[in-house]
Design an enzyme around this catalytic site. Structure first.
Site, PDB file in Angstrom:
ATOM      1  N   GLU A  60     -26.614 -13.707 -23.729  1.00  0.00           N
ATOM      2  CA  GLU A  60     -25.605 -12.685 -23.478  1.00  0.00           C
ATOM      3  C   GLU A  60     -24.490 -12.525 -24.562  1.00  0.00           C
ATOM      4  OE1 GLU A  60     -25.015 -11.877 -19.545  1.00  0.00           O
ATOM      5  OE2 GLU A  60     -27.138 -11.229 -19.085  1.00  0.00           O
ATOM      6  N   LYS A 109     -29.337  -1.528 -12.682  1.00  0.00           N
ATOM      7  CA  LYS A 109     -30.211  -2.059 -13.723  1.00  0.00           C
ATOM      8  C   LYS A 109     -31.179  -1.062 -13.813  1.00  0.00           C
ATOM      9  CE  LYS A 109     -28.908  -7.033 -13.692  1.00  0.00           C
ATOM     10  NZ  LYS A 109     -29.098  -8.261 -13.352  1.00  0.00           N
TER      11      LYS A 109
END
EC number: 4.2.1.11
Length: 458
Positions: free
Chosen positions: A219, A362
C-alpha cells in the site's frame, strides 16, 4: 436509488468486460458500459490480501497454468455472456434495479456464482456512465441520485495514510498490518496532503539514517524490518516532529491491527511472530488472550497519539470487540472491517451489540455500489463513523474518492504518499476540492462526532 424514468438516451446499449492487472500484477476485472446517449463508463475492481471470512466471493479461475490460478477469465465471461444480455436495455439511471438484477441472476448469498468482482465492475461502470449522461461529477451523481442527499455542500475526507506496513502487507516482523497518519489539524484537503507528504519523507530520511530499508509494502508505506508495534510508533512520532508538526494536535496516528491474521482459533490466542516485549502484561509464548490484547491496545493509546484502531481483535471475537469499545471507545475510534465486511446485516448486528463505533467500507467486500450505500446508511443511522477504504491490490480507478465525498463519510483510507494507484485517489480529491470551492469543507478533528478525543501531550 436512482430515477426509474426511462430516458431513451439512458438505455444501456453495451457491456464489455476484460482482464487487466492490479497493483500487485495480479489479474482483475475491468468493465466498459455504453449508453444510447454515447456516454461511456469504465471501472476496474480491486482485490484484498487480508480478507474477511464473510466477504463476497472474488471469482478466480483456479487454473494453476494461468497466473498460478489467479486469472479472472471466468468472471469476465460472466459479465460478457451472462450479465450483459440481461442488463442491455435497462435504464442506467436506475442503479438499484441494475444491481438487483445482477444479484438475482447470481442467486447466492455471497455472489459465488457470478463473482463479486464481475458484478461490482458492472455496477461501478453503470454509475459512471450515468453520471456522465447527466453531465455530473461522479460524487455529485452518487450523492444526489443514488443516496438522495440533494445537497451542494460536501465534506472532504480526512485521509488515513499508511506510512508503515506490516502483517499480510509486508515481508517483515511487525504483526500489526498498518500504521497510519491522520492530518487532523489541517484546515483544507491540500494542506492535509502537504502535511502527510512531508511526514512521509521525514520518515524515509529517519529510516535511512538508521540503516533500515525503505522498500515499500503493497500500500505504499515503508516496510522496515522492525520487530514491535512500539518501534513503528516511536519512529512515526519522531517523523511527525521532524516534519515540523505536533503529534496529536496536527497529526494523529491510526492503526489497523488486522488481528484475525495472527489469531489462533484453536488456542483462542493472539500469537505474535516474534513476540511483544516480555515485560508487557507478563505475556507467555508471545501470545495474548482477548482480555490481554485489549489491555495491550489500551496501553498503546495511553503512550502514543493514537485516535483510531481497526480490527483490534479477531473478526469472530465479537465479545472482545465489544469489550474493547467499552474500554476505550468513548475517546478512540474503534473500526470494524473484517467484522462486518461492508455487509448491512452484519453492521446491524454490530449496532445492536455495540461491537464497535465505526465501520470500514470496501466496495468489493459486498460487490455493488447500491449495497455499499445501504451499509453506509446503517452506520449513519447508528451515528457510527464511516471510513471509505481501498484494497491492498488496487488499480488507478478513483471511485472511492468520489464515494467518500458523496456519502459525506469524513474519512478515507487509501494508502501512502507513494505508488500511483494510491496517489490517484488523493489527486482526485485535490481536484474535487477545487471543483467544490467554498462548498467543500475539510473537518479535521470535527470529523469525529460520536467520540470525545482526550487531550494528549507527547
Amino acid at each position: 436509488m436512482g430515477s426509474s424514468n426511462l430516458n431513451i438516451n439512458s438505455k444501456i446499449t453495451d457491456i464489455f468486460a476484460y482482464q487487466v492487472f492490479d497493483s500487485r500484477g495480479v489479474p482483475t476485472v475491468a468493465c466498459v458500459v455504453k449508453l444510447a446517449s454515447g456516454h461511456v463508463g469504465e471501472a476496474m475492481v480491486p482485490s484484498g490480501a487480508s480478507t474477511g471470512e464473510k466477504e463476497a466471493i472474488e471469482l478466480r479461475d483456479n487454473d494453476p497454468k494461468n497466473y498460478f490460478g489467479k486469472g479472472v477469465n471466468e468472471a469476465v465471461d460472466n459479465v460478457n455472456k451472462v450479465i450483459a444480455p440481461k442488463l442491455i436495455g435497462l435504464n442506467a439511471f436506475d442503479q438499484l434495479t441494475v444491481d438487483q438484477a445482477m444479484i438475482k441472476l447470481d442467486n447466492t448469498p455471497n455472489k459465488a456464482k457470478l463473482g463479486a468482482n464481475a458484478i461490482l465492475s458492472v455496477s461501478l461502470a453503470v454509475s459512471k456512465a450515468a453520471a456522465k449522461a447527466q453531465n455530473s461529477s461522479l460524487f455529485q451523481y452518487i450523492s444526489n441520485k443514488l443516496i438522495g442527499l440533494n445537497t451542494t455542500n460536501f465534506v472532504l475526507p480526512v485521509p488515513m495514510l499508511n506510512v508503515i506496513n506490516g502483517g499480510a502487507h509486508a515481508d517483515n516482523y511487525i504483526d500489526f498490518q498498518e500504521f497510519m497518519i491522520m492530518p487532523l489539524g489541517a484546515k483544507k484537503m491540500h494542506e492535509a496532503l502537504k502535511m502527510a507528504s512531508e511526514t512521509f519523507h521525514a520518515l524515509q530520511n529517519l529510516l535511512k539514517k538508521r540503516g533500515l530499508n525503505t522498500n515499500k509494502g503493497d500500500e505504499g508505506g515503508f516496510a522496515p524490518n522492525l520487530k514491535l508495534a512500539e518501534d513503528a510508533l516511536d519512529i512515526m512520532v519522531e517523523a511527525i516532529k521532524l516534519a515540523g508538526y505536533k503529534p496529536w494536535d496536527d497529526i494523529a496516528i491510526a492503526i489497523d491491527v488486522a488481528a484475525s491474521e495472527f489469531y489462533d482459533e484453536d488456542k483462542k490466542l493472539y500469537v505474535f511472530k516474534k513476540g511483544i516485549k516480555a515485560n508487557i502484561l507478563n505475556a507467555k509464548d508471545w501470545s495474548l488472550t482477548s482480555k490481554e490484547m485489549i489491555a495491550y491496545l489500551e496501553k498503546l493509546t495511553k503512550k502514543y497519539p493514537i485516535i483510531s484502531i481497526e480490527d483490534g481483535l479477531s473478526e469472530n471475537d465479537w465479545e472482545g470487540m465489544n469489550q474493547l469499545t467499552k474500554t476505550i471507545g468513548s475517546h478512540i475510534q474503534i473500526v470494524g472491517d473484517d467484522t462486518y465486511c461492508t455487509n448491512a446485516e452484519l453492521a446491524k448486528k454490530g449496532v445492536a451489540q455495540n461491537t464497535t463505533n465505526s465501520i470500514l467500507i470496501k466496495l468489493n467486500q459486498i460487490g455493488s455500489i447500491s449495497e455499499t450505500i445501504q451499509t453506509i446508511e446503517v452506520a449513519k443511522k447508528a451515528n457510527w463513523s464511516q471510513v471509505i477504504s481501498h484494497r491492498s491490490g488496487e488499480t488507478e480507478d478513483t471511485t472511492i474518492a468520489d464515494l467518500a465525498v458523496a456519502a459525506q463519510t469524513g474519512q478515507i483510507k487509501t494508502g501512502s504518499m507513494s505508488r500511483s494507484e494510491r496517489i490517484a485517489k488523493y489527486n482526485r480529491l485535490l481536484y474535487i476540492e477545487i471543483e467544490l470551492g467554498d462548498k467543500g469543507k475539510y473537518l479535521g478533528w470535527n470529523t469525529f462526532t460520536n467520540i470525545k478525543p482526550k487531550n494528549f501531550n507527547i
